[in-house]
Design an enzyme around this catalytic site. Structure first.
Site, PDB file in Angstrom:
ATOM      1  N   ASP A 155       0.726  -1.241   0.033  1.00  0.00           N
ATOM      2  CA  ASP A 155       0.018  -0.111   0.073  1.00  0.00           C
ATOM      3  C   ASP A 155       0.874   1.114   0.073  1.00  0.00           C
ATOM      4  O   ASP A 155       2.023   1.481   0.373  1.00  0.00           O
ATOM      5  CB  ASP A 155      -0.960  -0.001   0.992  1.00  0.00           C
ATOM      6  CG  ASP A 155      -1.891  -0.878   1.067  1.00  0.00           C
ATOM      7  OD1 ASP A 155      -2.036  -1.794   0.244  1.00  0.00           O
ATOM      8  OD2 ASP A 155      -2.929  -0.919   2.017  1.00  0.00           O
ATOM      9  N   ASP A 156       0.179   2.225  -0.523  1.00  0.00           N
ATOM     10  CA  ASP A 156       0.754   3.806  -0.048  1.00  0.00           C
ATOM     11  C   ASP A 156       1.679   4.311  -1.220  1.00  0.00           C
ATOM     12  O   ASP A 156       2.309   5.514  -1.266  1.00  0.00           O
ATOM     13  CB  ASP A 156       1.262   4.030   1.245  1.00  0.00           C
ATOM     14  CG  ASP A 156       0.302   3.753   2.235  1.00  0.00           C
ATOM     15  OD1 ASP A 156      -0.908   3.580   2.055  1.00  0.00           O
ATOM     16  OD2 ASP A 156       0.536   4.225   3.430  1.00  0.00           O
ATOM     17  N   HIS A 174      -6.084   3.162  -3.816  1.00  0.00           N
ATOM     18  CA  HIS A 174      -5.937   3.158  -2.435  1.00  0.00           C
ATOM     19  C   HIS A 174      -6.216   4.869  -2.115  1.00  0.00           C
ATOM     20  O   HIS A 174      -5.818   5.285  -1.357  1.00  0.00           O
ATOM     21  CB  HIS A 174      -4.525   2.966  -2.102  1.00  0.00           C
ATOM     22  CG  HIS A 174      -4.360   2.765  -0.565  1.00  0.00           C
ATOM     23  ND1 HIS A 174      -5.341   1.963   0.283  1.00  0.00           N
ATOM     24  CD2 HIS A 174      -3.527   3.371   0.303  1.00  0.00           C
ATOM     25  CE1 HIS A 174      -4.824   2.133   1.267  1.00  0.00           C
ATOM     26  NE2 HIS A 174      -3.790   2.991   1.486  1.00  0.00           N
ATOM     27  N   HIS A 184      -5.234   9.383   0.464  1.00  0.00           N
ATOM     28  CA  HIS A 184      -5.301   8.849   1.931  1.00  0.00           C
ATOM     29  C   HIS A 184      -5.822   9.343   2.838  1.00  0.00           C
ATOM     30  O   HIS A 184      -5.629   9.294   4.064  1.00  0.00           O
ATOM     31  CB  HIS A 184      -3.834   8.683   2.112  1.00  0.00           C
ATOM     32  CG  HIS A 184      -3.400   7.182   2.904  1.00  0.00           C
ATOM     33  ND1 HIS A 184      -3.651   7.171   4.064  1.00  0.00           N
ATOM     34  CD2 HIS A 184      -3.222   6.113   2.718  1.00  0.00           C
ATOM     35  CE1 HIS A 184      -3.510   5.933   4.534  1.00  0.00           C
ATOM     36  NE2 HIS A 184      -3.103   4.929   3.601  1.00  0.00           N
ATOM     37  N   HIS A 236       3.644  -2.116   3.121  1.00  0.00           N
ATOM     38  CA  HIS A 236       3.879  -0.954   2.406  1.00  0.00           C
ATOM     39  C   HIS A 236       4.882  -0.590   1.710  1.00  0.00           C
ATOM     40  O   HIS A 236       6.100  -1.025   2.388  1.00  0.00           O
ATOM     41  CB  HIS A 236       3.508   0.161   3.738  1.00  0.00           C
ATOM     42  CG  HIS A 236       2.528   0.219   4.337  1.00  0.00           C
ATOM     43  ND1 HIS A 236       2.000  -0.783   5.527  1.00  0.00           N
ATOM     44  CD2 HIS A 236       1.161   0.997   4.208  1.00  0.00           C
ATOM     45  CE1 HIS A 236       0.767  -0.377   5.576  1.00  0.00           C
ATOM     46  NE2 HIS A 236       0.268   0.437   5.014  1.00  0.00           N
TER      47      HIS A 236
END
Ligand code: NI
Length: 469
Positions: free
Chosen positions: A297-298, A348, A352, A439
């Site tokens: 993620d991210d 995603h 955020h 991540h």
């Protein structure tokens, strides 16, 4: 005599240790990409796709609050100062709020997210548009925006009044222009208050400080509640240069007219550019054995994501990358690499934020903008979606338009920054069908990946994309 020797020996050990520490601290300082050694916070500076612009990412994860801040950094220190002041003031305000609400923060976690979009205008001129979102207590968070126009050739900020002639007559006309735009907007008309816009335009301290430029238009970005009801979020009205020409100063009429091509449209993304046609696919390649899905993620991240791709290749593993739209926008080539190696593309959101705190329109925008950025980068839409923090409710689930993919194993890599701890969480929890959360923005996660892949291979697991679980 003996005592003296011991003293000299002890002293020389201290000198030796001191030299090691000094050397180590120099090493840390020299490595601009990884400056943090505190467990719950990190600060990173990376290059961006825009020349002369680096991106700083600061993250603080405490038990009562989370802070994620992204801001641009230029070569000139004075230019950086204005933005640094804005960021540190926002942070301080948030921390004061957290302090004042300490007793309410036992069950809730306060959140501050500062992100930005960057718009190239003409050579060496960029608009930097901050979105500042904080949530401390109560039902709703607060959102605000801040605009900087930077000239990185002359190392100065450009005042809006250098771009448009700010006089009474123009103010009246611009009011009409904006009022029309709001009233005709499907998105904002229901929430628009023209009296507030009138007050806004007459405010002597205003000087159009919310105005920025793209390479095609003049944009007015409003704060929450400034001229609309809260449901409209932070609205913006975009006016193409040719409809705004009469208000521009001669200097900027020139500067922009030179650069503006009539009817210049963004090139639609090519769906298939031939080069990537040999894309490997693992669809249907079932072996009937045990499977896990590694998810990252991210990102994308310019260094770490590429390292992860190499390791995945080495172990013949496929994974899923849940990417942030604003980072996709900065690093489209990394997204291309991910896709061309047969990994799955995930959404995603753009910036955020906790989607459950946003309006329906904002949720849609967060998802849609990201889908479009990924489409623009690789010519295909992402196939899966993961809400930040795993925060989802029925409303967000429906409005987002994409089913949410969460995880079954949280490696806590963002918290521990410890490859051994990451591996042991995987070892203790993995089973057939596990979806593992990691991540790709953390260097320590990259370090953990090889031992994790090795372990999974030894245990007979096949690493597949999340859609193949
Ligand atoms: Ni995330």
């Amino acid at each position: 005599m003996k005592a003296k020797r011991i003293i000299i020996f002890v002293l020389s050990i201290f000198v030796f240790l001191g030299a090691i520490l000094l050397f180590k601290s120099l090493l840390v300082k020299n490595d601009g990409s990884d400056t943090s050694n505190e467990k719950n916070s990190s600060k990173k500076t990376e290059a961006s796709a825009y020349s002369g612009v680096n991106i700083v990412s600061e993250v603080f994860d405490e038990t009562t609050f989370h802070i994620a801040i992204h801001y641009p950094k230029f070569k000139d220190e004075q230019l950086n100062q204005g933005i640094a002041d804005y960021v540190s003031e926002s942070k301080q305000n948030f921390l004061n709020e957290v302090k004042n609400n300490k007793e309410f923060l036992k069950e809730n976690i306060a959140e501050l997210n500062i992100s930005f979009n960057i718009y190239p205008v003409i050579d060496n001129v960029y608009s930097i548009v901050f979105s500042n979102e904080s949530y401390v207590v109560g039902a709703n968070g607060t959102q605000s925006t801040k605009v900087f126009l930077v000239d990185i050739h002359n190392n100065q900020y450009i005042q809006q009044t250098a771009i448009l002639n700010d006089n009474e007559q123009n103010r009246d006309k611009i009011y009409e222009l904006l009022r029309n735009a709001f009233e005709q907007s499907e998105q904002y008309s229901l929430y628009f208050f023209k009296e507030d816009l009138k007050n806004w335009i007459e405010d002597e301290d205003n000087h159009f400080s919310n105005m920025y430029l793209t390479d095609k238009s003049v944009v007015f970005k409003f704060n929450e509640y400034e001229v609309t009801a809260g449901a409209a979020g932070t609205p913006e009205i975009s006016i193409p240069f040719d409809q705004f020409k009469e208000f521009l100063t001669d200097e900027w009429k020139n500067k922009l007219a030179v650069e503006v091509e009539p009817d210049h449209q963004t090139v639609p993304p090519k769906v298939n550019n031939g080069e990537d046609s040999e894309k490997p696919s693992d669809k249907g390649a079932s072996t009937g054995g045990k499977r896990v899905a590694l998810t990252f993620d991210d990102g994308p991240h310019p260094k770490n994501t590429e390292k992860i791709l190499k390791l995945l290749d080495k172990y013949n593993a496929k994974a899923t990358f849940f990417m942030l739209g604003n980072r996709v926008d900065f690093y489209p080539n990394i997204v291309k690499d991910i896709a061309s190696k047969g990994h799955e593309l995930g959404n995603h959101t753009w910036s955020h934020k906790d989607l459950t705190t946003l309006s329906n329109d904002e949720v849609k925008k967060e998802v849609k903008q990201t889908n479009e950025a990924i489409l623009k980068a690789v010519g295909e839409y992402p196939t899966v979606f993961r809400p930040p923090y795993g925060a989802i409710n029925d409303r967000v689930d429906e409005v987002s338009g994409m089913p949410a993919t969460l995880w079954t194993i949280d490696t806590l890599d963002w918290k521990s920054h410890d490859p051994k701890a990451i591996l042991s969480i995987v070892k203790e929890n993995v089973k057939d069908g596990s979806v593992i959360l990691m991540h790709d923005i953390h260097a320590t996660t990259v370090e953990a990946l090889e031992p994790v892949l090795k372990f999974l291979k030894e245990e007979g697991y096949e690493c597949v994309t999340v859609s193949n679980i």
